[in-house]
Each structure stands twice: as C-alpha cells, then as structure tokens.
Scaffold this motif. Structure first.
Motif, PDB file in Angstrom:
ATOM      1  N   GLN A  65      51.870  55.621  57.796  1.00 20.48           N
ATOM      2  CA  GLN A  65      50.999  56.713  57.386  1.00 20.48           C
ATOM      3  C   GLN A  65      49.611  56.617  58.001  1.00 20.48           C
ATOM      4  O   GLN A  65      48.735  57.413  57.686  1.00 20.48           O
ATOM      5  CB  GLN A  65      50.884  56.773  55.852  1.00 20.48           C
ATOM      6  CG  GLN A  65      50.037  55.680  55.219  1.00 20.48           C
ATOM      7  CD  GLN A  65      50.810  54.407  55.019  1.00 20.48           C
ATOM      8  OE1 GLN A  65      51.815  54.179  55.663  1.00 20.48           O
ATOM      9  NE2 GLN A  65      50.355  53.562  54.132  1.00 20.48           N
ATOM     10  N   GLY A  66      49.408  55.646  58.897  1.00 21.84           N
ATOM     11  CA  GLY A  66      48.134  55.565  59.605  1.00 21.84           C
ATOM     12  C   GLY A  66      47.129  54.641  58.971  1.00 21.84           C
ATOM     13  O   GLY A  66      46.048  54.439  59.517  1.00 21.84           O
ATOM     14  N   LEU A  67      47.435  54.064  57.812  1.00 24.28           N
ATOM     15  CA  LEU A  67      46.523  53.140  57.142  1.00 24.28           C
ATOM     16  C   LEU A  67      47.086  51.726  57.209  1.00 24.28           C
ATOM     17  O   LEU A  67      48.287  51.521  57.054  1.00 24.28           O
ATOM     18  CB  LEU A  67      46.322  53.530  55.674  1.00 24.28           C
ATOM     19  CG  LEU A  67      45.693  54.897  55.399  1.00 24.28           C
ATOM     20  CD1 LEU A  67      45.603  55.124  53.894  1.00 24.28           C
ATOM     21  CD2 LEU A  67      44.317  55.003  56.023  1.00 24.28           C
ATOM     22  N   SER A  68      46.231  50.752  57.412  1.00 23.26           N
ATOM     23  CA  SER A  68      46.666  49.363  57.420  1.00 23.26           C
ATOM     24  C   SER A  68      46.714  48.826  55.991  1.00 23.26           C
ATOM     25  O   SER A  68      46.121  49.398  55.067  1.00 23.26           O
ATOM     26  CB  SER A  68      45.708  48.516  58.249  1.00 23.26           C
ATOM     27  OG  SER A  68      44.424  48.493  57.642  1.00 23.26           O
ATOM     28  N   LEU A  69      47.418  47.715  55.813  1.00 22.14           N
ATOM     29  CA  LEU A  69      47.443  47.067  54.506  1.00 22.14           C
ATOM     30  C   LEU A  69      46.038  46.684  54.068  1.00 22.14           C
ATOM     31  O   LEU A  69      45.684  46.767  52.893  1.00 22.14           O
ATOM     32  CB  LEU A  69      48.330  45.818  54.550  1.00 22.14           C
ATOM     33  CG  LEU A  69      49.838  46.037  54.639  1.00 22.14           C
ATOM     34  CD1 LEU A  69      50.544  44.706  54.785  1.00 22.14           C
ATOM     35  CD2 LEU A  69      50.338  46.778  53.408  1.00 22.14           C
ATOM     36  N   GLN A  70      45.233  46.241  55.023  1.00 18.43           N
ATOM     37  CA  GLN A  70      43.867  45.840  54.704  1.00 18.43           C
ATOM     38  C   GLN A  70      43.088  47.005  54.110  1.00 18.43           C
ATOM     39  O   GLN A  70      42.384  46.861  53.108  1.00 18.43           O
ATOM     40  CB  GLN A  70      43.182  45.335  55.967  1.00 18.43           C
ATOM     41  CG  GLN A  70      41.817  44.705  55.720  1.00 18.43           C
ATOM     42  CD  GLN A  70      41.260  44.088  56.977  1.00 18.43           C
ATOM     43  OE1 GLN A  70      41.343  44.662  58.058  1.00 18.43           O
ATOM     44  NE2 GLN A  70      40.702  42.896  56.864  1.00 18.43           N
ATOM     45  N   THR A  71      43.249  48.205  54.704  1.00 17.20           N
ATOM     46  CA  THR A  71      42.535  49.381  54.202  1.00 17.20           C
ATOM     47  C   THR A  71      43.061  49.808  52.844  1.00 17.20           C
ATOM     48  O   THR A  71      42.285  50.122  51.932  1.00 17.20           O
ATOM     49  CB  THR A  71      42.655  50.539  55.210  1.00 17.20           C
ATOM     50  OG1 THR A  71      41.919  50.193  56.391  1.00 17.20           O
ATOM     51  CG2 THR A  71      42.090  51.832  54.638  1.00 17.20           C
ATOM     52  N   ILE A  72      44.381  49.819  52.663  1.00 20.15           N
ATOM     53  CA  ILE A  72      44.947  50.189  51.360  1.00 20.15           C
ATOM     54  C   ILE A  72      44.453  49.219  50.292  1.00 20.15           C
ATOM     55  O   ILE A  72      44.059  49.626  49.191  1.00 20.15           O
ATOM     56  CB  ILE A  72      46.484  50.199  51.423  1.00 20.15           C
ATOM     57  CG1 ILE A  72      46.970  51.278  52.379  1.00 20.15           C
ATOM     58  CG2 ILE A  72      47.068  50.441  50.031  1.00 20.15           C
ATOM     59  CD1 ILE A  72      48.468  51.240  52.637  1.00 20.15           C
ATOM     60  N   GLY A  73      44.466  47.925  50.619  1.00 19.45           N
ATOM     61  CA  GLY A  73      43.993  46.929  49.663  1.00 19.45           C
ATOM     62  C   GLY A  73      42.553  47.154  49.264  1.00 19.45           C
ATOM     63  O   GLY A  73      42.191  47.062  48.084  1.00 19.45           O
ATOM     64  N   ARG A  74      41.705  47.463  50.243  1.00 19.18           N
ATOM     65  CA  ARG A  74      40.287  47.701  49.936  1.00 19.18           C
ATOM     66  C   ARG A  74      40.115  48.962  49.096  1.00 19.18           C
ATOM     67  O   ARG A  74      39.286  49.017  48.186  1.00 19.18           O
ATOM     68  CB  ARG A  74      39.482  47.813  51.231  1.00 19.18           C
ATOM     69  CG  ARG A  74      39.318  46.494  51.979  1.00 19.18           C
ATOM     70  CD  ARG A  74      38.533  46.710  53.264  1.00 19.18           C
ATOM     71  NE  ARG A  74      38.502  45.496  54.071  1.00 19.18           N
ATOM     72  CZ  ARG A  74      37.630  44.504  53.916  1.00 19.18           C
ATOM     73  NH1 ARG A  74      36.715  44.586  52.981  1.00 19.18           N
ATOM     74  NH2 ARG A  74      37.668  43.432  54.688  1.00 19.18           N
ATOM     75  N   LEU A  75      40.905  49.999  49.407  1.00 13.03           N
ATOM     76  CA  LEU A  75      40.783  51.261  48.678  1.00 13.03           C
ATOM     77  C   LEU A  75      41.105  51.105  47.198  1.00 13.03           C
ATOM     78  O   LEU A  75      40.402  51.637  46.339  1.00 13.03           O
ATOM     79  CB  LEU A  75      41.707  52.319  49.286  1.00 13.03           C
ATOM     80  CG  LEU A  75      41.284  52.972  50.602  1.00 13.03           C
ATOM     81  CD1 LEU A  75      42.346  53.952  51.060  1.00 13.03           C
ATOM     82  CD2 LEU A  75      39.949  53.692  50.450  1.00 13.03           C
ATOM     83  N   ILE A  76      42.182  50.386  46.889  1.00 14.10           N
ATOM     84  CA  ILE A  76      42.628  50.329  45.493  1.00 14.10           C
ATOM     85  C   ILE A  76      42.000  49.185  44.726  1.00 14.10           C
ATOM     86  O   ILE A  76      42.104  49.136  43.498  1.00 14.10           O
ATOM     87  CB  ILE A  76      44.160  50.243  45.397  1.00 14.10           C
ATOM     88  CG1 ILE A  76      44.676  48.915  45.946  1.00 14.10           C
ATOM     89  CG2 ILE A  76      44.809  51.424  46.100  1.00 14.10           C
ATOM     90  CD1 ILE A  76      46.170  48.721  45.766  1.00 14.10           C
ATOM     91  N   SER A  77      41.333  48.253  45.419  1.00 14.48           N
ATOM     92  CA  SER A  77      40.761  47.097  44.724  1.00 14.48           C
ATOM     93  C   SER A  77      39.297  47.277  44.367  1.00 14.48           C
ATOM     94  O   SER A  77      38.758  46.526  43.571  1.00 14.48           O
ATOM     95  CB  SER A  77      40.900  45.839  45.591  1.00 14.48           C
ATOM     96  OG  SER A  77      40.090  45.938  46.753  1.00 14.48           O
ATOM     97  N   GLY A  78      38.646  48.285  44.977  1.00 16.79           N
ATOM     98  CA  GLY A  78      37.223  48.453  44.717  1.00 16.79           C
ATOM     99  C   GLY A  78      36.367  47.420  45.407  1.00 16.79           C
ATOM    100  O   GLY A  78      35.189  47.268  45.082  1.00 16.79           O
ATOM    101  N   LEU A  79      36.926  46.693  46.380  1.00 19.48           N
ATOM    102  CA  LEU A  79      36.170  45.729  47.175  1.00 19.48           C
ATOM    103  C   LEU A  79      36.018  46.292  48.577  1.00 19.48           C
ATOM    104  O   LEU A  79      36.999  46.508  49.278  1.00 19.48           O
ATOM    105  CB  LEU A  79      36.902  44.388  47.241  1.00 19.48           C
ATOM    106  CG  LEU A  79      36.986  43.592  45.943  1.00 19.48           C
ATOM    107  CD1 LEU A  79      37.926  42.414  46.110  1.00 19.48           C
ATOM    108  CD2 LEU A  79      35.603  43.095  45.530  1.00 19.48           C
ATOM    109  N   THR A  80      34.794  46.537  49.004  1.00 20.09           N
ATOM    110  CA  THR A  80      34.586  47.146  50.309  1.00 20.09           C
ATOM    111  C   THR A  80      33.744  46.299  51.238  1.00 20.09           C
ATOM    112  O   THR A  80      33.520  46.664  52.380  1.00 20.09           O
ATOM    113  CB  THR A  80      33.884  48.514  50.151  1.00 20.09           C
ATOM    114  OG1 THR A  80      32.643  48.335  49.451  1.00 20.09           O
ATOM    115  CG2 THR A  80      34.746  49.489  49.375  1.00 20.09           C
TER     116      THR A  80
END
Length: 620
Positions: A65-80
């Motif tokens: 879908q164009g997103l990496s695991l790293q980006t998905i993890g950051r999106l849902i964890s609130g850690l940026t």
C-alpha cells in the motif's frame, strides 16, 4: 565469529549499535567494551554497517500500500521522533527469531518425564534452526548476593545465588511436583512475607525481585532466579491439561484454570505436552492445540512471536493526560448501550479479580507490579470509534504533495505536512496513488478490568486520542490515584483499526463505528454478503503490542483492496487471542453477534479457529 554472533554478544553486554547513513553509531555502558572488541569494531566497520542496513531494510521498504512498517508503526504508536524508542515493528517470525536469546534451565535431579524431556530436546533444536540464540545456563546466569533479614527480628543471612541476566528473553523450565515438606516450607515463607509486608513494608512499593526473594526462599522455580522479570519471560513445560483444552469447557472455568496454572508455575507461558499434542497458554488464555507433527508451525508462528512481544500494558506515562465530560459524548453513551446489548451473548465473562483467583499475597503483589498495578483481568473490550477529524482538504493532488514539507522521523516519500501542520500520506491502491490527510483519531473505550456489559458512564469509559502523540482523557471527577482506571491492553489495536478504516474504508467509519473484541472466533458459515474476515494466517503476537496493531492496520487495507470499500462488517482475527469486529452500525453489529451466538456459530475459546483457518486459507 560471524557478524550476527559478534553483535549478539555485544548486545548481551548492553552495547547498542545502529547505522546512521555511512556512520556506525555506538551506545555502551562505561567500561563494557574491551580493547579487543573496540579493535574488531573498527576493523569490521563496513561489514557491520552492511549487516545493519540489510536488517533494517525490510522495515523501511514500502509495502504493497506504499507505507513501510516503520511508518505504520510510528503512525499508530504516537511516537514520531527519531530516537531508539521508535524502533520499527517486526512482523516476520523469522526476523523475530534472529533477535531472541533464550536459555534452558537444567533439569532437576531425578526428573524422569521422558515425554517432556524428548519434547524439550526437539524444542531446543527447532529454536536453533530458526536462528534463536540458545545460551547455556552458565552463559545466561550471573552470581547475585543479597542479605536476607528475617522479618521482625535482627537475624540476617548472607545469600549467594544465580540469577538469569536481564538480556535473556526467556528461560524454559519444567514443571516439578511439590511434596509435603516443600508445601510446609512455602506456607511458612508466605506467612513470614505477610508479616513483613504488613508491619515493615506497609504500603511501600518494592521491586518484583525483592518480593520474590522475601517470599520464595522455600520453593524452587525459574522466576526466583531472574534478574528482571519484566524483561525475561518464564516458559514452563508441563503435562498437557486435557480439561483446559477441551473445547466444550465453559469459558469461566477456563479462566480460573488458566490463571491458576500460570500463577502456580510462576510463568508467563505454559506449554502443555502429551504424546500426540502440544498446547500453549498465556494471559490471553489461548488454547491453541498443535499435533506433534506441527511443531514447526507451533515454534515459528505461535511460540516465537509470544516470546518476542510479551503481553505488557501501555504505561500511563505514554499518554498526555486530560479529562472529558462523558455526558457530552454521544459516543460514550453509544458504548454503554453497546455493552448492555451484548450482555446476553455471553461473550464477555465477568472480569476476574486477581485477589480472588491468586490466593498468595506475594504472588498478587508480583503480578500487580509486573502489569503496572492491574487488579482485574478481563477478556475482551468494547470501544466506539468517533468520526475522524480533518482540517482542510482530505486529499491533495500530486503537485500539491510535492510542495509539502518533510517531517522529522518519517520518510518524506511517505508522509509530509502542510503549512498548518496537517499530515498527509502517500498511499497506493493497485496502480493508483492517492495523497490523503491523516485525520485526528479519537475513540472511547472500556477501561481495563471493567464489566463490559454494564459500563458506568461516569467511571468506566476512557477517551483515547491519536494526533502527533497519544492522548488519554479520563471522565471528569475521576482521580486515577483513587480509582483503578487504566487503559485496555489493546489500545494499539483499537487505534490501528480506527486509523486504517479512516484512511482506506471511510464509509465504514464516517459516522463513528463500534469495535468489539472477545476471546473467540466465528465460523466461516456465519459471514453474510459485505462481511469479510482476515488475519487467520498471522503470527500469534499477543495484545498490548504495536505489532498486533500493525497486523490489524494491514488487515483493513487488505480487505478493502480485495473487496472494495463497501464493507458492512470486518472481522480481524488474532490467532491465539480472539477476534476484533468493526461495523458501520451499532444495531447491525449487535444483531449479527446475537444471531451468531444463538446459532452456535460464534463461541469463546478456540473451538472454531482451526475450521475457520482451513476454510479461508490464504484468502483470510
């Protein structure tokens, strides 16, 4: 020694290494690196950098879908931010295995259960085969000295023992019979601990290790020999409990049997072994059963994920705390209605108070410390996602995307922001690329340990937010120092489902959406048109991890990709844990769950899981 082994040895010494472009960054405790190791690091710098880049590549490469695991993890964890705590999620069990170190506690003298001894040997061989590092007992332990003072007296005793080091992920032990003399010693130790706790410690908080040393000197279990129980899991091999794995056993009885087994064995995981079968038990009370011929599946897809991501709640410190008025929230009222409407399904057995299930005070104290003050155990959650909140255009063109700014901690090819700080993601469906605004996510959720079918609007409902960080709003007038009001273990899952639905299935969540999780599964025949299921092939990661959140996020995307946006109900299976359901209407979801339970097509426990997995196969 190859690079992997060299870095694993350094990791055991507390040394962290990571690639910062073409530079090798190192963080280590003072004096931990020997001159020889420093020389080897310098000589093998390029080799180490190549290894680190190769191993992080899988988490930073865009997925379908164009997103990496790293980006998905950051999106849902609130850690940026870009600190070490933002490590990308790992969802491949083979990659998990490469990061694990376990040890086998030596068999006790005279132990003669040949069935378990044989399985133990096979288990060790399989773990090695998948890349798990097996430390010998001597390598895994270190000498520990402490002074034991007999409560209410001046008598002291110097004690020297061996403890498992904190960098060992799990210690595997065998269940041993308890004889009468041992029971008498345990009883004496517990009474002494009660006296010490009541008259010396009073309300003073102490560490898990100290509790164990004060209370368990008369018994012998692996947990007693662990330096940090919050970092090292105990896995107990024992005789398979045929009552517990019986699919017809009432789930309330399963709860008590399971919890008492975990506490009796002082372990986070219990593996039941028979001549033909293997079962696995943890705090989820999963009752998955594997034949001995399926040991590869058991080790790779069930055991390794559970060791890699142990069950742990999100601490309150992860949230920005605020408050809200539940009487002004239609979603909170909807959540109360949802819970009450689900009462007659029987899918939410009453939460078990640890004080009622765990008889020994020392054991209760240890469990409470490990799980951050948790006093109740509940099996499932109910939540209600609020309508996503946007500011400005929900989608932008490619030209507009090119003019957006990068965000620290995110790949600029995946996430950018506009002049007022609204974030946009670049996502893909087939050949089409879309640039969508990431909305502010809010949901209301039942608190941990609450009665899901009789929620109090004033005390039981938390409001969870996800913007750039995690937000937690408590009901007005509730003091968390007085009232036990902690978030559910499944916060990452709730947020991931809500975020994915907003991004990929907006019709599902446009007016808000009920979300339900229970520890059971539907049958394949239960599903109707526009109702879809996914997740049965996922590794068995426990709740409370953002790895489980990532699987649910990907599940929503995969359903939309396969069936389109016209989804009335999505079933997101978590093997060895249960099922999450999200629907576009409260009454519709309640009616479907009711009918499923009445017709025997939805039940608690693992009764329907194997058949569901067989029917759906790779499609689910």
């Amino acid at each position: 020694m190859n690079v992997s082994e060299f870095l694993a040895n350094l990791n055991q010494q507390g040394v962290e290494l990571w690639a910062n472009n073409d530079k090798l960054s190192i963080r280590s405790p003072k004096g931990s690196l020997t001159p020889e190791q420093r020389t080897e690091l310098a000589v093998r710098k390029l080799e180490i950098l190549a290894f680190l880049h190769e191993n992080v590549e899988a988490s930073t490469l865009p997925l379908e879908q164009g997103l990496s695991l790293q980006t998905i993890g950051r999106l849902i964890s609130g850690l940026t931010d870009s600190t070490a705590k933002c490590k990308p999620p790992v969802i491949d069990p083979k990659a998990m295995a490469q990061k694990l170190t376990v040890t086998f506690r030596p068999l006790p003298k005279g132990y003669n259960n040949e069935e378990i001894i044989s399985f133990r040997e096979e288990l060790e061989a399989k773990l090695r085969e998948y890349g798990v590092k097996i430390a010998t007992w001597e390598q895994a332990t270190t000498e520990f000295k402490y002074v034991f003072t007999v409560p209410l007296s001046q008598w002291k005793k110097n004690v020297v023992t061996k403890v498992v080091k904190a960098d060992i992920d799990a210690v595997i032990d065998v269940d041993k019979p308890v004889y009468l003399t041992k029971k008498l010693g345990i009883c004496a130790a517990e009474n002494i601990y009660k006296l010490y706790s009541n008259f010396v410690l009073k309300k003073q908080e102490i560490s898990v290790s100290r509790i164990a040393k004060l209370s368990s000197w008369a018994e012998d279990h692996a947990a007693k020999h662990i330096e940090d129980p919050t970092k090292t899991q105990v896995i107990m091999l024992t005789k398979l409990d045929n009552d517990f794995v019986n699919p017809h056993l009432v789930y309330e009885k399963k709860i008590k049997i399971g919890l008492n087994t975990l506490i009796r064995t002082f372990s986070e995981l219990v593996i039941g072994v028979s001549s033909t079968k293997v079962s696995v038990l943890n705090m989820n009370l999963s009752d998955s059963i594997f034949s001995k011929e399926e040991i590869d599946k058991f080790v790779l897809n069930s055991l390794i994920p559970k060791v890699f991501v142990p069950i742990m709640p999100l601490p309150m410190s992860r949230f920005e705390i605020g408050e809200y008025n539940p009487y002004q929230s239609k979603y909170a009222e909807n959540l109360v209605t949802l819970g009450k409407a689900l009462a007659k399904t029987g899918l939410f057995p009453p939460g078990s108070k640890l004080s009622e299930v765990i008889k020994r005070k020392s054991h209760r104290d240890i469990v409470n410390v490990i799980v951050n003050g948790r006093t109740g155990v509940s099996y499932g959650f109910v939540a209600y996602a609020e309508a996503p909140q946007y500011l400005g255009e929900q989608e932008v063109s490619e030209n507009e995307w090119e003019n957006l700014s990068s965000i620290e901690g995110f790949s600029s090819d995946e996430v950018r922001q506009n002049g007022i700080g609204r974030r946009y993601i670049k996502t893909r469906f087939g050949s089409e690329t879309i640039f969508k605004q990431i909305p502010d996510i809010w949901l209301v959720s039942s608190r941990s340990g609450s009665n899901k079918t009789n929620l109090s609007l004033e005390n039981d409902i938390l409001r969870i937010g996800l913007k750039d960080n995690l937000l937690l709003q408590l009901p007005q007038g509730v003091d968390p120092e007085i009232v036990d009001i902690k978030p559910s273990y499944d916060i990452y899952v709730m947020l991931a489902i809500t975020m994915a639905a907003a991004l990929y299935a907006p019709n599902l969540i446009r007016n808000g959406a009920p979300i339900v999780h229970f520890h059971g599964y539907p049958t394949f025949e239960w599903f109707k048109p526009n109702e879809y299921c996914t997740g049965v092939q996922n590794p068995s990661v426990p709740c409370g991890t953002y790895e489980s959140g990532v699987f649910n996020f990907l599940g929503i995307y995969n359903l939309v990709k396969q069936y389109g946006e016209n989804i009335s109900l999505a079933s997101l299976v978590e093997p060895d844990h249960g099922t999450n359901f999200i629907a576009n209407d409260l009454d519709y979801l309640v009616e479907r769950l009711h009918s499923g339970c009445e017709q025997g097509q939805i039940e608690l426990g693992g009764k329907h899981f194997a058949a569901l997995k067989t029917k759906l196969g790779d499609r689910c």
